[in-house]
Design a protein around this motif. Structure first.
Motif, PDB file in Angstrom:
ATOM      1  N   PHE A 161       0.849  -1.204   0.000  1.00  0.00           N
ATOM      2  CA  PHE A 161       0.000   0.000   0.000  1.00  0.00           C
ATOM      3  C   PHE A 161       0.879   1.248   0.000  1.00  0.00           C
ATOM      4  O   PHE A 161       0.867   2.048   0.920  1.00  0.00           O
ATOM      5  N   ASN A 233       7.772   5.053   1.076  1.00  0.00           N
ATOM      6  CA  ASN A 233       6.514   4.649   1.719  1.00  0.00           C
ATOM      7  C   ASN A 233       6.189   5.553   2.907  1.00  0.00           C
ATOM      8  O   ASN A 233       5.034   5.892   3.149  1.00  0.00           O
ATOM      9  N   ARG A 234       7.229   5.960   3.622  1.00  0.00           N
ATOM     10  CA  ARG A 234       6.991   6.775   4.821  1.00  0.00           C
ATOM     11  C   ARG A 234       6.746   8.241   4.482  1.00  0.00           C
ATOM     12  O   ARG A 234       5.966   8.909   5.158  1.00  0.00           O
ATOM     13  N   TYR A 235       7.432   8.744   3.465  1.00  0.00           N
ATOM     14  CA  TYR A 235       7.399  10.198   3.255  1.00  0.00           C
ATOM     15  C   TYR A 235       6.808  10.651   1.929  1.00  0.00           C
ATOM     16  O   TYR A 235       6.651  11.851   1.710  1.00  0.00           O
ATOM     17  N   ARG A 238       0.568  11.519   0.260  1.00  0.00           N
ATOM     18  CA  ARG A 238      -0.639  10.721   0.136  1.00  0.00           C
ATOM     19  C   ARG A 238      -1.892  11.601   0.115  1.00  0.00           C
ATOM     20  O   ARG A 238      -2.997  11.097   0.076  1.00  0.00           O
TER      21      ARG A 238
ATOM     22  N   ARG B  87      -5.863   2.224   2.575  1.00  0.00           N
ATOM     23  CA  ARG B  87      -4.872   2.442   1.530  1.00  0.00           C
ATOM     24  C   ARG B  87      -3.593   3.104   2.052  1.00  0.00           C
ATOM     25  O   ARG B  87      -2.612   3.176   1.334  1.00  0.00           O
ATOM     26  N   GLY B  89      -0.428   2.968   3.712  1.00  0.00           N
ATOM     27  CA  GLY B  89       0.433   1.867   4.126  1.00  0.00           C
ATOM     28  C   GLY B  89       1.622   2.265   4.989  1.00  0.00           C
ATOM     29  O   GLY B  89       2.529   1.460   5.176  1.00  0.00           O
ATOM     30  N   ARG B  90       1.640   3.493   5.518  1.00  0.00           N
ATOM     31  CA  ARG B  90       2.795   3.908   6.315  1.00  0.00           C
ATOM     32  C   ARG B  90       2.962   3.058   7.568  1.00  0.00           C
ATOM     33  O   ARG B  90       4.077   2.833   8.038  1.00  0.00           O
ATOM     34  N   TYR B  92       2.756  -0.003   7.995  1.00  0.00           N
ATOM     35  CA  TYR B  92       3.527  -1.239   7.794  1.00  0.00           C
ATOM     36  C   TYR B  92       5.015  -0.987   8.056  1.00  0.00           C
ATOM     37  O   TYR B  92       5.700  -1.799   8.663  1.00  0.00           O
ATOM     38  N   SER B  93       5.490   0.173   7.571  1.00  0.00           N
ATOM     39  CA  SER B  93       6.897   0.516   7.832  1.00  0.00           C
ATOM     40  C   SER B  93       7.101   0.779   9.318  1.00  0.00           C
ATOM     41  O   SER B  93       8.118   0.381   9.898  1.00  0.00           O
TER      42      SER B  93
END
Lengths: 547, 169
Positions: A161, A233-235, A238, B87, B89-90, B92-93
């Motif tokens: 995701f 994914n973190r930054y 979104r 949706r 997905g942060r 998960y990290s």
């Protein structure tokens, strides 16, 4: 090519069982379309304007003849007798019934194929040079690395995701035929490891990728990618779907700062747990040997005689073959761009013919190129004329590879719910306008790329001539971009002149081309070179009807 | 199967499928810490944990940098990772960093828009409890555990990647 072992088979079987259960629940009404949507999108099944579309992964564009025959079977049995090869080196079937999808996936699994991660905000099919393992300018074969990435990225629990979809391309040659600078991550194999480019992409805000790492050892590729994906994914943004690709993050942070964060994250990872050991890399590499080349006596004089007797053959050899690492072989591109038909489409009968051609003349192997053509990577020169005649009898001998009619076009408004304008009919009009073989050859290498909306699936930003369909108060209009290229000198095209109606585009291109032919120094100066030498503005006037 | 837009009241279920009562209480930032098993907001945890005794829960939102909690690991028993939408997905990290970088061995709980189709990925990333709006939470865990026997990559669940099975040491 790579062959599944029991682990690979089990993984695909498990996904197919899961998806079959989800489809049954949808058909029984236990799931609404809203509830089903995220589940089908995990498996390449889109709901388009008129029907379901199933996108099947062709891992890094490599196909066996058996797999190609399975596509023919799917086209015949479940679709309208044709399929569409895509710019992601995949294939799409546009007229699929939901109830048939579990059986289609089972048919695919039998030939070691699937539709996993061909949609959704995850790591998509890794693409590569369609001439991998065959091209004379290759430094190292990218396919084993693409397979390593395929396995690592399949059902990656942390990256299912992401802010947005994620596309990786690899090339191992000096000429970049994989367009690595317009991918989220582009990997250039060198004799010192990987050069890593990040943050390239097209869409409404095109960017060229930045080099953030040189000489990354192959044994460390996966852990480095894991760190790069984690930072994204973190930054990655979104809050806005149009600013969610990694190019926006890299451009906001600056490539150096992004690279620093990746290094920092990389250092926290237990790399030995992530990076596959040497034995696994060697195992994967063992699936990509050179073919057992047939020692067919090659008679250069006989080939010359055939060319002299058959002008169509001569032209096809000139335009559709590429130098091979062996002198007695070439790579052959089968153009899926015949005059007046949708780019990238093939009928089931043509798929069967291409599979037969691969078995008879190409060691059973085929490739899909991001230009939406099919390649036989290894063909003995002694077989060229027999191959040509087989293709010619089946409408597959268009001799226009790399020429003005070898266009990329997205599905456009004829299929796609996002499109603002039609792409395929325009491509057909242009191919009809430039159908004359002599004229096409005189014009020389020229890439036209057409997108039916700003999402740029037709790669218009990197066409020597890019065409972008837009909607202007309910009417389809087309903007023309000049000067883009996706190769090792990647550049983004710039909108030139005012928007044109669909009817006006072919004539405008004709004026543009005529001007180019007048201005070029000689026939070795390609269109893109002349635009580079004189500037786009020199061509702007030609796009519009003289007042 | 999927329970999007589900109207079921959330139930707490462990990664082993045990449905249990939730003893933890999420406090507002201006609320005094008067209860056992208090869950603090991330900002409050970062600002106040240094001066607190005992062990707490912390609620992490998707944009929070979990590494800011590094100095306080011994004071945290539970981390609730919020999923405002499935949706995003942060989280998960966040879970993998907690387990594999910060060495957190307390409970990591997924709360919010958590779907049964995601439990497999979540368990692989280190989540061990879920506040699930599902008619059958225990069944959801069982389903998630039944899907895949192997994985291609290592994560936080100790599952050996397929390459390790292909090349046993």
């Amino acid at each position: 090519m790579y062959q599944y072992d029991q682990f690979d088979h089990a993984m695909v079987a498990a996904r197919n069982a899961e998806f079959k259960d989800q489809v049954e629940r949808r058909l029984k009404g236990e799931l609404s379309e809203d509830q089903f949507k995220p589940l089908r999108l995990m498996n390449g099944l889109y709901l388009q304007l008129h029907a379901y579309m199933l996108r099947i992964a062709v891992p890094y564009g490599v196909l066996s003849s058996r797999q190609m025959r399975t596509f023919a079977h799917i086209a015949r049995t479940y679709d309208r007798d044709f399929g569409h090869f895509t710019t992601r080196q995949n294939i799409q079937f546009n007229w699929i019934k939901l109830a048939d999808t579990p059986q289609i996936l089972e048919d695919l699994a039998a030939v070691e194929m699937h539709a996993i991660q061909t949609s959704g905000n995850c790591i998509r099919n890794t693409t590569t040079d369609q001439f991998a393992g065959a091209a004379r300018d290759e430094i190292d074969d990218p396919r084993p690395w693409a397979e390593l990435i395929r396995q690592w990225s399949t059902f990656h629990p942390e990256f299912t995701f992401l802010p947005r979809k994620f596309k990786i391309a690899i090339t191992g040659a000096t000429r970049d035929r994989a367009a690595i600078r317009v991918h989220d991550i582009g990997l250039q194999l060198t004799d010192k490891g990987f050069d890593v480019y990040v943050g390239g992409g097209m869409g409404r805000t095109p960017h060229l990728g930045h080099l953030i790492k040189s000489g990354l050892p192959g044994e460390k590729l996966l852990s480095y990618l894991e760190a790069a994906l984690r930072v994204y994914n973190r930054y990655g943004r979104r809050d806005n779907i149009y600013k969610a690709r990694i190019k926006i993050l890299v451009s906001a942070l600056g490539p150096q700062e992004y690279a620093r964060q990746v290094e920092e994250e990389w250092a926290t990872l237990d790399q030995a747990q992530i990076d596959a050991p040497h034995a696994e890399i060697a195992r994967i590499k063992s699936f990509f040997p050179q073919p057992a080349y047939a020692d067919k006596a090659f008679d250069a004089a006989a080939l010359d005689r055939a060319k002299a007797a058959d002008a169509g053959f001569a032209r096809w050899v000139r335009n559709n073959t590429l130098a091979h690492r062996r002198d007695d072989h070439v790579s052959v591109t089968i153009s899926l761009k015949p005059t007046g038909l949708p780019p990238g489409d093939a009928s089931s009968a043509q798929m069967d013919v291409m599979a037969d051609a691969a078995d008879r003349f190409g060691y059973g192997e085929l490739r899909v190129s991001h230009e939406q053509n099919i390649i036989l990577p290894h063909v003995a020169k002694a077989d060229l004329y027999d191959l040509y005649r087989l293709l010619d009898q089946n409408g597959l001998s268009s001799a226009n590879v790399g020429k003005i009619t070898d266009m990329i076009a997205c599905p456009g408004l004829d299929y796609c719910s996002l499109a603002n304008a039609r792409s395929i009919p325009l491509a057909q009009d242009i191919s009809q306008r430039f159908a004359d073989a002599e004229l096409t050859d005189k014009i020389g290498d020229l890439q036209i790329k057409i997108s039916g909306c700003i999402n740029a699936c037709g790669h218009h930003h990197v066409g020597h001539i890019g065409i972008l369909g837009v909607d202007k108060q309910g009417e389809e209009f087309y903007q023309i971009l000049l000067g883009g290229r996706a190769d090792e000198q990647a550049a983004l095209g710039v909108i030139t002149g005012k928007g044109l109606s669909a009817e006006a585009v072919p004539a405008a291109l004709e004026r543009l081309i005529k001007l180019y032919l007048d201005l070029r120094t000689d026939e070795t100066e390609r269109f893109i070179d002349t635009v580079g030498r004189l500037g786009r503005d020199a061509f702007a006037g030609a796009l519009h009807e003289p007042a | 199967m999927s329970q999007l837009n589900s109207s079921h009241a959330p139930q707490l279920v462990s990664d082993q499928g045990e449905v249990r009562a939730n003893g933890w209480t999420l406090l507002a930032d201006d609320e005094a810490i008067g209860v056992d098993q208090a869950v603090l907001s991330f900002a409050r945890a970062v600002n106040e944990l240094d001066g607190l005794n005992g062990r707490y829960g912390v609620r992490i939102a998707p944009g929070d940098d979990v590494r800011l909690l590094t100095p306080f690991m011994s004071k945290i028993a539970l981390i609730e990772v919020a999923f405002p939408g499935y949706r995003d997905g942060r989280g998960y990290s966040t879970a993998r960093i907690l387990r594999q970088d910060l060495g957190f061995d307390g409970e990591i709980r997924a709360v919010g828009d958590v779907l049964r189709d995601q439990l497999f990925w979540m368990m692989r990333c280190g989540f061990d409890s879920f506040l699930l709006k599902d008619a059958d939470p225990a069944g959801a865990i069982k389903y998630a555990r039944s899907l895949y026997i192997n994985a291609y990559q290592s994560a936080a669940d100790g599952l050996k990647p397929v390459w390790a099975l292909r090349h046993p040491a």
